[in-house]
Design a protein around this motif. Structure first.
Motif, PDB file in Angstrom:
ATOM      1  N   ASN A  75      -4.106   3.891 -10.868  1.00 44.21           N
ATOM      2  CA  ASN A  75      -4.835   2.676 -11.245  1.00 44.21           C
ATOM      3  C   ASN A  75      -3.906   1.463 -11.207  1.00 44.21           C
ATOM      4  OD1 ASN A  75      -7.355   3.849 -11.668  1.00 44.21           O
ATOM      5  ND2 ASN A  75      -6.905   4.334 -13.801  1.00 44.21           N
ATOM      6  N   ALA A  76      -2.719   1.611 -11.745  1.00 45.75           N
ATOM      7  CA  ALA A  76      -1.761   0.505 -11.768  1.00 45.75           C
ATOM      8  C   ALA A  76      -1.336   0.115 -10.353  1.00 45.75           C
ATOM      9  CB  ALA A  76      -0.546   0.885 -12.604  1.00 45.75           C
ATOM     10  N   GLN A  77      -1.028   1.100  -9.526  1.00 42.49           N
ATOM     11  CA  GLN A  77      -0.537   0.795  -8.190  1.00 42.49           C
ATOM     12  C   GLN A  77      -1.627   0.186  -7.309  1.00 42.49           C
ATOM     13  OE1 GLN A  77       2.698   0.755  -7.684  1.00 42.49           O
ATOM     14  NE2 GLN A  77       2.836   1.480  -9.783  1.00 42.49           N
ATOM     15  N   PRO A 113       0.579  -2.957 -17.733  1.00 43.95           N
ATOM     16  CA  PRO A 113      -0.257  -4.135 -17.973  1.00 43.95           C
ATOM     17  C   PRO A 113      -0.974  -4.572 -16.700  1.00 43.95           C
ATOM     18  CG  PRO A 113       1.928  -4.445 -18.905  1.00 43.95           C
ATOM     19  CD  PRO A 113       1.962  -3.185 -18.103  1.00 43.95           C
ATOM     20  N   LEU A 114      -2.124  -5.179 -16.859  1.00 47.84           N
ATOM     21  CA  LEU A 114      -2.955  -5.719 -15.780  1.00 47.84           C
ATOM     22  C   LEU A 114      -3.502  -4.636 -14.856  1.00 47.84           C
ATOM     23  CD1 LEU A 114      -0.798  -8.846 -14.868  1.00 47.84           C
ATOM     24  CD2 LEU A 114      -2.750  -8.742 -16.410  1.00 47.84           C
ATOM     25  N   SER A 115      -3.585  -3.404 -15.337  1.00 43.01           N
ATOM     26  CA  SER A 115      -4.143  -2.314 -14.543  1.00 43.01           C
ATOM     27  C   SER A 115      -5.664  -2.302 -14.663  1.00 43.01           C
ATOM     28  CB  SER A 115      -3.607  -0.964 -15.007  1.00 43.01           C
ATOM     29  OG  SER A 115      -2.242  -0.872 -14.773  1.00 43.01           O
ATOM     30  N   ILE A 116      -6.315  -2.169 -13.525  1.00 43.85           N
ATOM     31  CA  ILE A 116      -7.763  -2.038 -13.492  1.00 43.85           C
ATOM     32  C   ILE A 116      -8.075  -0.553 -13.435  1.00 43.85           C
ATOM     33  CG2 ILE A 116      -9.868  -2.604 -12.212  1.00 43.85           C
ATOM     34  CD1 ILE A 116      -8.231  -4.948 -10.951  1.00 43.85           C
ATOM     35  N   GLY A 164       0.785  -1.225   0.000  1.00 40.63           N
ATOM     36  CA  GLY A 164       0.000   0.000   0.000  1.00 40.63           C
ATOM     37  C   GLY A 164       0.819   1.278   0.000  1.00 40.63           C
ATOM     38  N   VAL A 165       2.089   1.208   0.378  1.00 40.55           N
ATOM     39  CA  VAL A 165       2.937   2.400   0.404  1.00 40.55           C
ATOM     40  C   VAL A 165       3.160   2.913  -1.021  1.00 40.55           C
ATOM     41  CG1 VAL A 165       5.219   3.292   1.024  1.00 40.55           C
ATOM     42  CG2 VAL A 165       4.021   1.759   2.563  1.00 40.55           C
ATOM     43  N   ASN A 166       3.145   2.002  -1.988  1.00 43.78           N
ATOM     44  CA  ASN A 166       3.354   2.397  -3.375  1.00 43.78           C
ATOM     45  C   ASN A 166       2.232   3.285  -3.908  1.00 43.78           C
ATOM     46  OD1 ASN A 166       1.720   0.055  -3.160  1.00 43.78           O
ATOM     47  ND2 ASN A 166       1.965  -0.333  -5.318  1.00 43.78           N
ATOM     48  N   THR A 191      -1.408  -3.587  -5.802  1.00 41.13           N
ATOM     49  CA  THR A 191      -1.571  -3.778  -4.364  1.00 41.13           C
ATOM     50  C   THR A 191      -2.623  -4.844  -4.091  1.00 41.13           C
ATOM     51  OG1 THR A 191      -0.910  -1.500  -3.900  1.00 41.13           O
ATOM     52  CG2 THR A 191      -2.170  -2.625  -2.189  1.00 41.13           C
ATOM     53  N   ILE A 192      -3.702  -4.832  -4.859  1.00 46.06           N
ATOM     54  CA  ILE A 192      -4.732  -5.863  -4.710  1.00 46.06           C
ATOM     55  C   ILE A 192      -4.162  -7.239  -5.039  1.00 46.06           C
ATOM     56  CG2 ILE A 192      -6.900  -6.737  -5.689  1.00 46.06           C
ATOM     57  CD1 ILE A 192      -7.756  -3.759  -5.968  1.00 46.06           C
ATOM     58  N   TYR A 193      -3.380  -7.334  -6.120  1.00 46.91           N
ATOM     59  CA  TYR A 193      -2.763  -8.615  -6.483  1.00 46.91           C
ATOM     60  C   TYR A 193      -1.847  -9.111  -5.370  1.00 46.91           C
ATOM     61  CZ  TYR A 193      -4.268  -7.058 -11.132  1.00 46.91           C
ATOM     62  OH  TYR A 193      -4.990  -6.595 -12.189  1.00 46.91           O
ATOM     63  N   THR A 194      -1.114  -8.200  -4.759  1.00 52.22           N
ATOM     64  CA  THR A 194      -0.208  -8.574  -3.676  1.00 52.22           C
ATOM     65  C   THR A 194      -0.989  -9.064  -2.457  1.00 52.22           C
ATOM     66  OG1 THR A 194       1.388  -6.938  -4.445  1.00 52.22           O
ATOM     67  CG2 THR A 194       1.680  -7.750  -2.208  1.00 52.22           C
ATOM     68  N   LEU A 195      -2.077  -8.375  -2.120  1.00 51.31           N
ATOM     69  CA  LEU A 195      -2.890  -8.793  -0.975  1.00 51.31           C
ATOM     70  C   LEU A 195      -3.506 -10.176  -1.201  1.00 51.31           C
ATOM     71  CD1 LEU A 195      -4.648  -5.424  -0.065  1.00 51.31           C
ATOM     72  CD2 LEU A 195      -2.895  -6.632   1.255  1.00 51.31           C
ATOM     73  N   VAL A 196      -3.952 -10.442  -2.411  1.00 51.89           N
ATOM     74  CA  VAL A 196      -4.505 -11.759  -2.738  1.00 51.89           C
ATOM     75  C   VAL A 196      -3.425 -12.833  -2.576  1.00 51.89           C
ATOM     76  CG1 VAL A 196      -5.442 -13.178  -4.617  1.00 51.89           C
ATOM     77  CG2 VAL A 196      -6.347 -10.892  -4.212  1.00 51.89           C
ATOM     78  N   CYS A 197      -2.240 -12.542  -3.046  1.00 48.55           N
ATOM     79  CA  CYS A 197      -1.136 -13.502  -2.899  1.00 48.55           C
ATOM     80  C   CYS A 197      -0.790 -13.727  -1.432  1.00 48.55           C
ATOM     81  CB  CYS A 197       0.094 -13.028  -3.660  1.00 48.55           C
ATOM     82  SG  CYS A 197      -0.097 -13.144  -5.440  1.00 48.55           S
ATOM     83  N   LEU A 198      -0.841 -12.669  -0.637  1.00 49.21           N
ATOM     84  CA  LEU A 198      -0.573 -12.827   0.795  1.00 49.21           C
ATOM     85  C   LEU A 198      -1.618 -13.725   1.453  1.00 49.21           C
ATOM     86  CD1 LEU A 198       0.552  -9.222   1.808  1.00 49.21           C
ATOM     87  CD2 LEU A 198       1.949 -11.302   1.818  1.00 49.21           C
ATOM     88  N   LEU A 199      -2.872 -13.577   1.051  1.00 52.25           N
ATOM     89  CA  LEU A 199      -3.919 -14.456   1.576  1.00 52.25           C
ATOM     90  C   LEU A 199      -3.708 -15.899   1.123  1.00 52.25           C
ATOM     91  CD1 LEU A 199      -7.110 -12.236   1.144  1.00 52.25           C
ATOM     92  CD2 LEU A 199      -5.980 -12.877   3.275  1.00 52.25           C
TER      93      LEU A 199
END
Length: 133
Positions: A73-75, A126-129, A44-46, A79-87
């Motif tokens: 949008n990219a960041q 790429p992969l930006s929502i 989230g700092v990013n 961050t969402i992708y990272t949180l999902v991976c952490l879960l």
């Protein structure tokens, strides 16, 4: 009127040069996600640095407004992708995925910073929502 009197032509006014938007602010906004690496790179700092740049300069510089939305949008997406991976780390599949996501984020953020520094302000990672339009 005397014949010797010369008629002086009026000086020609050259059109004012177009005012270009300040690209320094745009470059700072584009590079700002990488600043999170200096602050521990926690999740989230990013988002904080580009958000601050965008909020400060979006009204005075349309280039920062457009670029800031792309960067945010990219960041947010990464961050969402990272949180999902952490879960997913609870079921062990998240560990390799987290490594891949972090490396991909780093590489794509560097590519984004280089493109912005070279004047490509419309590049979208790429992969930006699209959260901000």
């Amino acid at each position: 009127m005397d014949e010797e009197q010369q008629i002086m032509p009026e000086p020609v006014q050259e059109p004012a040069p177009e005012k270009k938007p300040d690209t320094t602010q745009a470059v700072i906004t584009g590079v700002s996600p990488l600043v999170s690496l200096l602050f521990g790179s926690s999740v989230g700092v990013n988002i904080i640095a580009p958000l601050i740049c965008w909020l400060i300069w979006k009204n005075e510089n349309p280039l920062v407004d457009r670029l800031g939305k792309n960067v945010l949008n990219a960041q947010i997406s990464w961050t969402i992708y990272t949180l999902v991976c952490l879960l997913l780390c609870m079921v062990l599949i998240g560990i390799p995925l987290l490594i891949i996501v972090v490396i991909a984020w780093l590489v794509l953020s560097i590519i984004n910073a280089v493109k912005v520094a070279n004047g490509d302000y419309d590049y979208v990672m790429p992969l930006s929502i699209k959260f901000l339009k």
